[in-house]
Scaffold this motif. Structure first.
Motif, short mmCIF file in Angstrom:
data_model
loop_
_atom_site.label_atom_id
_atom_site.label_comp_id
_atom_site.label_asym_id
_atom_site.label_seq_id
_atom_site.Cartn_x
_atom_site.Cartn_y
_atom_site.Cartn_z
N VAL A 231 8.75 18.40 -1.22
CA VAL A 231 7.28 18.07 -1.22
C VAL A 231 6.52 17.96 0.05
O VAL A 231 5.50 18.52 0.37
N GLN A 232 7.51 17.81 1.24
CA GLN A 232 7.13 17.67 2.60
C GLN A 232 6.69 19.18 3.12
O GLN A 232 5.79 19.06 4.04
N TYR B 55 -0.81 2.42 3.62
CA TYR B 55 0.34 1.70 4.51
C TYR B 55 -0.30 0.27 4.97
O TYR B 55 -1.33 0.05 5.66
N TYR C 72 7.32 1.72 8.26
CA TYR C 72 5.94 1.37 7.90
C TYR C 72 5.71 0.97 6.39
O TYR C 72 4.46 0.59 5.99
N ILE D 274 -2.53 2.74 -2.84
CA ILE D 274 -1.23 2.91 -1.95
C ILE D 274 -1.78 3.17 -0.57
O ILE D 274 -2.53 4.31 -0.27
N TYR E 71 -3.15 7.47 -6.24
CA TYR E 71 -2.49 6.90 -7.32
C TYR E 71 -3.28 5.81 -7.86
O TYR E 71 -4.41 5.43 -7.63
N ALA F 84 5.31 4.50 -5.94
CA ALA F 84 4.17 5.27 -5.74
C ALA F 84 4.18 5.39 -4.04
O ALA F 84 3.87 6.29 -3.38
N TYR F 85 4.55 4.04 -3.39
CA TYR F 85 4.55 3.98 -1.92
C TYR F 85 5.45 5.08 -1.17
O TYR F 85 5.08 5.90 -0.06
N LEU G 70 7.39 16.42 -6.24
CA LEU G 70 8.07 15.15 -6.20
C LEU G 70 9.23 15.04 -7.02
O LEU G 70 10.14 14.27 -7.17
N GLN H 198 6.54 7.81 -2.44
CA GLN H 198 5.97 9.08 -2.97
C GLN H 198 4.97 9.68 -2.03
O GLN H 198 4.90 10.68 -1.61
N ALA H 199 3.97 8.53 -1.94
CA ALA H 199 2.81 8.80 -0.85
C ALA H 199 3.33 9.19 0.62
O ALA H 199 2.98 10.07 1.10
N ALA H 200 4.45 8.39 1.00
CA ALA H 200 5.02 8.82 2.22
C ALA H 200 5.78 9.93 2.49
O ALA H 200 5.34 10.77 3.47
N GLU H 201 6.39 10.46 1.33
CA GLU H 201 6.95 11.61 1.34
C GLU H 201 5.93 12.82 1.21
O GLU H 201 6.31 13.89 2.02
N ILE H 202 4.92 12.66 0.63
CA ILE H 202 3.97 13.78 0.48
C ILE H 202 3.18 13.69 2.03
O ILE H 202 2.90 14.96 2.66
N ASP H 203 2.99 12.55 2.81
CA ASP H 203 2.66 12.63 4.13
C ASP H 203 3.67 13.42 5.16
O ASP H 203 3.26 13.68 6.11
N GLY H 204 4.90 13.52 4.43
CA GLY H 204 5.75 14.05 5.26
C GLY H 204 6.67 12.98 6.23
O GLY H 204 7.41 13.26 7.38
N ALA H 205 6.48 11.59 5.81
CA ALA H 205 7.36 10.74 6.60
C ALA H 205 8.89 10.81 6.65
O ALA H 205 9.32 11.22 5.53
N ASN I 100 0.47 -2.10 7.23
CA ASN I 100 0.16 -2.78 8.39
C ASN I 100 -0.76 -1.78 9.49
O ASN I 100 -0.60 -1.96 10.42
N ASP J 202 10.28 6.35 9.35
CA ASP J 202 8.91 6.02 9.10
C ASP J 202 8.86 4.92 7.86
O ASP J 202 7.95 4.07 7.86
N ILE K 10 1.31 13.19 11.81
CA ILE K 10 2.62 13.76 11.37
C ILE K 10 2.70 15.17 11.87
O ILE K 10 3.70 15.74 12.29
#
Lengths: 288, 354
Positions: B71-72, B86, A199, B84, B80, A181-182, B51, A184-191, B88, A195, B101
């Motif tokens: 998805v981007q 980040y 991160y 979930i 979730y 899920a981490y 996804l 996926q969440a980053a992908e959704i954010d466009g990371a 740090n 990144d 972003i």
């Protein structure tokens, strides 16, 4: 209400006391004992106070081997950590590739240390060794038994070969504990891939990486068997690391007093660095 | 704005995770995907988000075929079951991450994060790291991250499942309000019928990779198309039995419990579904029928009592108000509210409801 006092439970603790005494306290105290005395044959001792400690701390020989030791540890940490993380990142996460990679990675760790030294010694011999011979035949003037640069190169390469796997396995375990899920969440954010590494993966690997650094620091700082078999500390004193030097002093020259003082200083250095590192780590842990 | 799944199918190896599905979600709606674990809720959401790609079928968004779109490049956000964030980053940076972003200037980021944080009661925690927060606050942060960018599609995958009871209740109440005047489609996956009822909107019942029924939540609850949908949307589980009808006489096949009803269906064999709260230790409704049962177990929660009982082959659950103490093995008399019975034909389709 009257409390009944029964101290028999102490009997259960006795075995631990005895065990710790014999495997840690007694040998250590013997070394402490030697370090304050001059030892003659037939069990004759003379009190020397802190003389050996002062001598060691001011000896150029000790400074030189400590310096070599520090540089060696620094170099191998600098290579093994990034390399180990990189290999772990490229390893497959599922399928038949996983066991294959894990077994391949564990192999170097399972080989006895003196065998590693012997293997690399033969492997790197300039005349008959595969590595040494190949390097020479493509035009490098390579001879680890005579040129200190080559000796360092070979020792570092051997250690990287032998121990990078440990960093890989630890990092791999750290990476695998990150829930999908981490990502996926980053992908959704466009990371971007970087990144995600910076991160998510790196912070999530923090604990295993600290452990990896700690283990690799201790092991490499106390390295003995492999360079003993590979170079024996040579050529000259080029790869004469602390533990090699210590053994030479204790068993080669039979200077028990200075050797004992040196091993105590050595021990305290390792302990001190580990303690500093550990408390920094724990401080970080408490803060977050 | 609308999201449409056209004959979407998902296979992994030889296993089918989603059978051919058609679903159209409209703008400004909350849509609940209700089904047990492995019903395909998460797969369906991942396909909606981009996804995961469907094996066949198409996904249309606002009249555009977005099936292969990454998805981007879509404007969606997801929350979730696990919290979930980040690890740090501070709460502020976490919430701001999707905005950073896109390259919005920092003043606007500050203002928007502040607004969302206020809404989710996180204003006092903006400088903390996720590890320093409680589970509820971590999930609020994740929610804030999903809300801060004006997504067209917000996907919530069992967001309350890992929270303890009190926090779950609290956040569940707030959720519908958060999406009230947003220009987006919300999809909410849950295993709990109660979640669907409290959130309202529309509900799709799912079973083993099939969307069984989709419609307004209350309609799906009150008039389930079929027995499967009714079972999915019932907690505690629905009581089911075979019956026969002749004239206005109805009778359970397994025993001689009988009742009269003016339900307008042909004579023959049917199945009935009775929700547990329509079997009570006291009389309810104008038309009720008695049933005797041997108590298997009784669970008291204070405001409600669940009594599991057997009668012949039937193994049923009743749900009554208040504390109704019954001992195990005791014979007890219960009342069924006939007007609330759901009747299904032999193909399990609803023929009438009480």
């Amino acid at each position: 209400m009257n409390k009944t006092f029964n101290q028999k439970a102490w009997y259960f603790v006795i075995p631990v006391f005895v065990l710790v005494a014999f495997n840690a306290a007694v040998p250590l105290m013997t070394v402490v004992n030697y370090s304050f005395q001059e030892t003659f044959g037939s069990n004759v001792f003379a009190w020397e106070g802190t003389r050996w400690f002062k001598e060691i701390l001011h000896s150029e020989r000790f400074h030189a081997s400590l310096g070599r030791q520090a540089i060696f540890t620094f170099i191998i940490l600098l290579i093994q950590l990034p390399l180990g993380i990189f290999i772990a990142l490229t390893m497959p996460k599922k399928g038949w590739g996983v066991p294959v990679c894990l077994i391949l990675m564990s192999m170097p760790l399972l080989i006895p240390w003196n065998v590693v030294g012997a293997m690399w010694n033969i492997f790197a011999l300039p005349d008959i060794g595969f590595l040494g011979n190949s390097l020479n035949s493509i035009g490098f003037d390579y001879n680890f038994t005579q040129q200190s640069g080559d000796a360092w190169f070979t020792t570092v390469l051997m250690d990287v070969w032998h121990w990078t796997s440990l960093v890989v396995l630890l990092s791999y375990a750290g990476l695998n504990s990150i829930q999908p899920a981490y990502y996926q969440a980053a992908e959704i954010d466009g990371a971007s891939r970087w990144d995600i590494f910076r991160y998510i993966e790196l912070p999530k690997m923090k604990k295993v990486l600290t452990l990896a650094i700690l283990l690799r620091f201790m092991d490499s700082f106390m390295i003995y068997t492999e360079p003993f078999v590979l170079t024996g500390g040579g050529p000259g004193n080029a790869t004469n690391f602390l533990s090699l030097d210590l053994v030479k002093m204790a068993l080669g020259q039979f200077d028990l007093g200075p050797a004992a003082a040196m091993s105590l200083i050595y021990f305290l250095i390792v302990l001190l660095i580990c303690w500093i590192f550990y408390s920094l780590m724990m401080k970080n842990e408490a803060r977050t | 704005m609308s999201l449409e799944l056209k004959e979407v199918e998902k296979k992994v190896g030889i296993e089918t995770h989603i059978y051919s599905t058609n679903l159209k979600l409209e703008k400004n709606t909350i849509n609940v995907l209700l089904g047990s674990t492995l019903a395909g809720k998460t797969t369906l959401m991942q396909i909606m988000a981009g996804l995961d790609k469907p094996t066949s079928g198409e996904i249309w968004f606002n009249g555009e075929n977005v099936t292969g779109k990454e998805v981007q490049k879509r404007n969606c956000s997801m929350v979730y079951q696990q919290f979930i964030n980040y690890p740090n980053f501070t709460v502020f940076d976490n919430i701001a991450s999707p905005l950073k972003i896109t390259g919005i200037n920092s003043d606007e980021i500050k203002q928007r994060v502040g607004k969302v944080a206020e809404l989710l009661k996180l204003s006092a925690m903006l400088n903390k790291k996720p590890d320093e927060l409680s589970g509820g606050q971590q999930q609020r942060t994740a929610l804030a991250r999903a809300l801060v960018k004006d997504s067209d599609l917000i996907l919530l995958d069992e967001p309350l499942a890992n929270l303890d009871f009190k926090l779950r209740e609290e956040l569940r109440e707030e959720l519908p309000k958060l999406f009230e005047d947003r220009d987006c489609i919300v999809v909410y996956a849950t295993t709990e019928p109660l979640d669907a009822l409290m959130i309202g909107g529309n509900t799709a019942t799912l079973l083993e990779g099939n969307v069984v029924q989709y419609g307004k939540t209350l309609d799906v609850y009150n008039k389930p198309d079929n027995l499967t949908s009714a079972k999915v949307f019932s907690d505690p589980p629905m009581n089911i039995a075979e019956i026969t009808k002749s004239g206005d006489n109805f009778k359970l096949v397994d025993n001689n419990v009988q009742w009269k009803s003016n339900v307008n269906i042909k004579d023959g064999n049917y199945k009935i579904g009775i929700r547990p709260h329509n079997i009570t230790t006291y009389k309810e409704g104008s038309n009720s029928v008695e049933i005797n049962g041997k108590v298997l177990i009784s669970e008291l929660s204070g405001s409600e009592s669940l009594i599991h009982f057997t009668n012949g082959k039937l193994n049923w659950v009743s749900l009554s108000n208040g504390i109704q103490q019954r001992n195990i093995g005791e014979d007890t008399k219960l009342h069924m509210n006939v007007d609330e019975f759901l009747y299904f034909d032999q193909n399990n389709r609803l023929v009438n409801h009480g």
